[in-house]
Every structure is written in C-alpha cells, then in structure tokens.
Scaffold this active site. Structure first.
Site, PDB file in Angstrom:
ATOM      1  N   THR A  31     -16.206 -21.507  13.849  1.00 34.95           N
ATOM      2  CA  THR A  31     -15.405 -20.831  13.144  1.00 34.95           C
ATOM      3  C   THR A  31     -14.888 -19.766  13.988  1.00 34.95           C
ATOM      4  OG1 THR A  31     -17.221 -19.318  12.727  1.00 34.95           O
ATOM      5  CG2 THR A  31     -16.659 -20.956  10.976  1.00 34.95           C
ATOM      6  N   ASP A  60     -13.699 -24.633  10.476  1.00 31.93           N
ATOM      7  CA  ASP A  60     -12.773 -23.628   9.913  1.00 31.93           C
ATOM      8  C   ASP A  60     -11.677 -23.648  10.756  1.00 31.93           C
ATOM      9  OD1 ASP A  60     -12.025 -21.999   7.470  1.00 31.93           O
ATOM     10  OD2 ASP A  60     -12.303 -20.223   9.049  1.00 31.93           O
ATOM     11  N   LYS A  81     -19.587  -8.706  17.189  1.00 33.61           N
ATOM     12  CA  LYS A  81     -20.174  -8.349  15.453  1.00 33.61           C
ATOM     13  C   LYS A  81     -20.223  -9.552  14.785  1.00 33.61           C
ATOM     14  CE  LYS A  81     -17.459  -4.152  15.974  1.00 33.61           C
ATOM     15  NZ  LYS A  81     -17.191  -3.913  17.232  1.00 33.61           N
ATOM     16  N   ILE A  82     -19.468 -10.664  14.841  1.00 31.89           N
ATOM     17  CA  ILE A  82     -19.793 -11.758  13.828  1.00 31.89           C
ATOM     18  C   ILE A  82     -21.083 -12.615  14.302  1.00 31.89           C
ATOM     19  CG2 ILE A  82     -18.851 -14.046  13.408  1.00 31.89           C
ATOM     20  CD1 ILE A  82     -15.937 -12.874  13.699  1.00 31.89           C
ATOM     21  N   HIS A 134      -9.278 -22.547   7.616  1.00 29.60           N
ATOM     22  CA  HIS A 134      -8.909 -21.231   8.268  1.00 29.60           C
ATOM     23  C   HIS A 134      -9.321 -20.345   7.325  1.00 29.60           C
ATOM     24  CE1 HIS A 134      -7.729 -19.206  12.319  1.00 29.60           C
ATOM     25  NE2 HIS A 134      -8.334 -18.290  11.604  1.00 29.60           N
ATOM     26  N   GLN A 135     -10.401 -20.070   6.195  1.00 30.15           N
ATOM     27  CA  GLN A 135     -10.458 -19.351   5.245  1.00 30.15           C
ATOM     28  C   GLN A 135     -11.594 -18.313   5.651  1.00 30.15           C
ATOM     29  OE1 GLN A 135     -11.614 -22.382   2.201  1.00 30.15           O
ATOM     30  NE2 GLN A 135     -12.717 -20.747   1.507  1.00 30.15           N
ATOM     31  N   ALA A 136     -12.413 -18.345   6.687  1.00 30.37           N
ATOM     32  CA  ALA A 136     -13.457 -17.601   7.017  1.00 30.37           C
ATOM     33  C   ALA A 136     -13.130 -16.060   6.784  1.00 30.37           C
ATOM     34  CB  ALA A 136     -14.129 -17.843   8.104  1.00 30.37           C
ATOM     35  N   PHE A 137     -11.853 -15.683   6.944  1.00 35.34           N
ATOM     36  CA  PHE A 137     -11.645 -14.412   7.183  1.00 35.34           C
ATOM     37  C   PHE A 137     -11.326 -13.609   5.475  1.00 35.34           C
ATOM     38  CE2 PHE A 137      -7.383 -16.369   6.760  1.00 35.34           C
ATOM     39  CZ  PHE A 137      -6.777 -15.441   6.311  1.00 35.34           C
ATOM     40  N   GLU A 185      -3.944 -26.618  14.431  1.00 33.58           N
ATOM     41  CA  GLU A 185      -3.895 -26.217  12.775  1.00 33.58           C
ATOM     42  C   GLU A 185      -2.520 -25.585  12.485  1.00 33.58           C
ATOM     43  OE1 GLU A 185      -5.675 -21.921  12.272  1.00 33.58           O
ATOM     44  OE2 GLU A 185      -7.044 -23.282  13.112  1.00 33.58           O
TER      45      GLU A 185
END
Length: 336
Positions: A231, A257, A153-154, A294-297, A262
């Site tokens: 990502t 990302d 999907k992404i 880790h802010q892509a979401f 992390e």
C-alpha cells in the site's frame, strides 16, 4: 492567487472549494498534468497535482515558462517530481507529509483480512447462492509473524493494529521507531524480515533504494507462501517478478492498493473498455490476488486534512514566498 488543480475529481472540488475563503481562485481540470496539458496552467501562479501527474523536467520547464512558481502536491509522496529540475527553475514544491496514517494503515489491515479470509470471493459466491466453503480456508492471524517495511507514521499505526491481533512484529527501517519497539517489534535486516514473515507489508516511500525491492533476485529470500501487501508505491515491487512468484507459489497471496503502471488505470472508470495493460490483466486472473485502486487514503478525515494542508501551503507561499511543507533535493535524500 490563481491555482490550476490537475486530476481533479468531484471529491477534490468538494474539499478544496473552501480555498475561495482564503482568497484563492481554484481552476479545476480532470486532465492529468503532462507536457501536453501543462498549458492549462497559463495565468496561474501555482498548480495543484496528485500522485499520477507528470512533474518531470520537461513539464516543470513548461510550467516555469508559464509563470508558475509553486507546485502544491495534495499527497505525501513526491517520487513523480524531478526535484533537481524544480530547483533549477526556481519552483517551490510542497506536499502533505501526513494526512491520516490511520486511513492507510486500516486499509492495509482490511486487505490482509479480506485476502486471508477470501471475503471478496465469499461475497460473490453468496450473491450467486453458492454457500460452499471449499477454497475459502484462511488462517489465524494470532501468532503469525508480520514484517513491516517502513515504520513511519503509517507503519506505526499498522503495527499497533497487528499487535492487537496478537501478531509477532518484525520491522525494517533505516531509522527504527521507538513506538514500534515498545509494541515488541524486532528490527532486523531486510533479508531477515523477508525470510521470517508470514505476512509482509510494504509501507515505504518510493526512492532509488526501494524501487523494485521485490524483484526476481529477491523472490527467493521470501518465506514460501508469504502474503505480500503493498500500500506504499507501485514501483516498490516488480510486477512481472511478482507474477512469477504467484505462479511458483513463493507468494501465496498478494494484496495491492498501488501498481507501478497505475497512471493509465487508477482513478478512472474503465468498466466499458478493454484493459490494454496485459500485466495488470494477468494479475486479475489469480484467485489469491486482491487489488484496490489506490483508495487507502480515501477517508473523509484524510481528504479533509489533505485539503487543509494543501491550501495552507498555497496561502503560506502566497503570503510569505515559502510553503509550510516544502520539499527539496536534500529532503529527498533524507526521505529515502
């Protein structure tokens, strides 16, 4: 039903608090789930965990002993869960399979654009009164070859965005996506995608097959000067190998990302502390590296969907004994 929510930030509380209307009692803690903190789940029938929580066999054994029956992940990935151990202890594991592919794909594109046109460097220069353009040279995305590894999907949404820029699309996925093929994407071997891509975007899950997909012995397969974007999950690349690739010029630019170590860094304010991760600190010294935490979401729509699906999983388990989006060892094999 009582639920202990680990790694809870204020925004998690904001979106999850609707659970009270479903008859759920949510108990929040900012602590990461680990063997040391698992005891906080005492009295809960379920725990709600995030990407950097430890759900290894010892932790699952502890949760089982406390009477926990459901692990509700508020994320899509489940590489941090020992699914075999979960089955052994009779624990149900649920996840959020799709919260907003647009959020991650759009952030991926933002990193590509920002890294190419040096937006992060230009922003700092202008604030300091420096309007010189030296060192800010980019390239046209139109006509460039972009490889997308992982066309679920992404990857599909990212392909649509890239097609709009006039990029040539290459793809690698065990299951080709007809929607991507309709956009003109050509599927090939991983070696083909590596060697032909001017920009390489990793949008695949972390599985035994994808772990350290980019490593010392695959670096020579990359097109010299490639822009590498990750990502997906940090462990898809070997960070030390990527640093060598940056030093040699094999990797011309790097956008991340996610980061394989992390868990001790991301989602926390460490601005007043000395970073103890020497590998990560080395990455920050490169002018051609752009990292987000880790802010892509992290969009309103995505958090809304995450909360809705997570609460739905918990309520379904409470009412029927089965979560709507459960994960099994068998599904792990399919996920790869």
């Amino acid at each position: 039903m009582q639920v202990t929510v680990f790694s809870a930030k204020p925004y998690d509380r904001h979106f999850l608090d609707r659970g009270a209307a479903s008859g759920l009692s949510l108990r929040y803690t900012e602590a990461h789930l680990s063997l040391e903190t698992a005891g906080l789940a005492d009295g809960s029938g379920a725990v709600c965990a995030f990407v950097n929580d430890d759900l290894s066999a010892p932790v699952l054994a502890r949760l089982d002993a406390l009477g926990v029956r459901l692990v509700a992940l508020r994320c899509a990935g489940f590489n941090n869960v020992d699914l075999a151990a979960a089955r052994e202890y009779g624990l149900t594991v649920a996840r959020v399979p799709a919260y907003s592919p647009h959020a991650v794909a759009e952030h991926t594109m933002a990193i590509i654009l920002g890294l190419n046109r040096k937006i992060h460097r230009a922003y700092n220069r202008v604030r300091e009164g420096n309007f010189a353009l030296d060192g800010l040279l980019g390239f046209d995305l139109h006509g460039k070859t972009v490889g997308v590894v992982g066309t679920g999907k992404i990857g599909e949404v990212l392909a649509r965005i890239l097609a709009g820029f006039g990029c040539r699309l290459l793809g690698f996925d065990p299951t080709p996506n007809p929607a991507c093929e309709a956009l003109g994407m050509v599927y090939g071997s991983l070696e083909d995608v590596f060697s032909q891509s001017d920009i390489l975007s990793l949008n695949c899950p972390l599985t035994p097959e994808t772990r350290h997909m980019i490593r010392q012995d695959t670096l020579p397969l990359l097109k010299p000067g490639v822009m590498l974007i990750n990502t997906g999950r940090g462990g898809v690349i070997d960070t030390r190998a990527v640093i060598d690739g940056l030093k040699s010029g094999r990797i011309g630019a790097l956008g991340l990302d996610v980061y394989e170590e992390e868990a001790d860094l991301f989602f926390e304010d460490l601005s007043s502390q000395v970073l103890r991760d020497d590998v990560f600190a080395r990455l920050l010294t490169f002018p051609n590296v752009l990292i987000t935490g880790h802010q892509a979401f992290f969009t309103h729509e995505a958090l809304d969907n995450i909360a809705e699906t997570t609460l739905g999983n918990i309520v379904a388990f409470r009412d029927t004994g089965a979560a709507t989006h459960s994960v099994s060892v068998e599904r792990l094999a399919a996920h790869g």
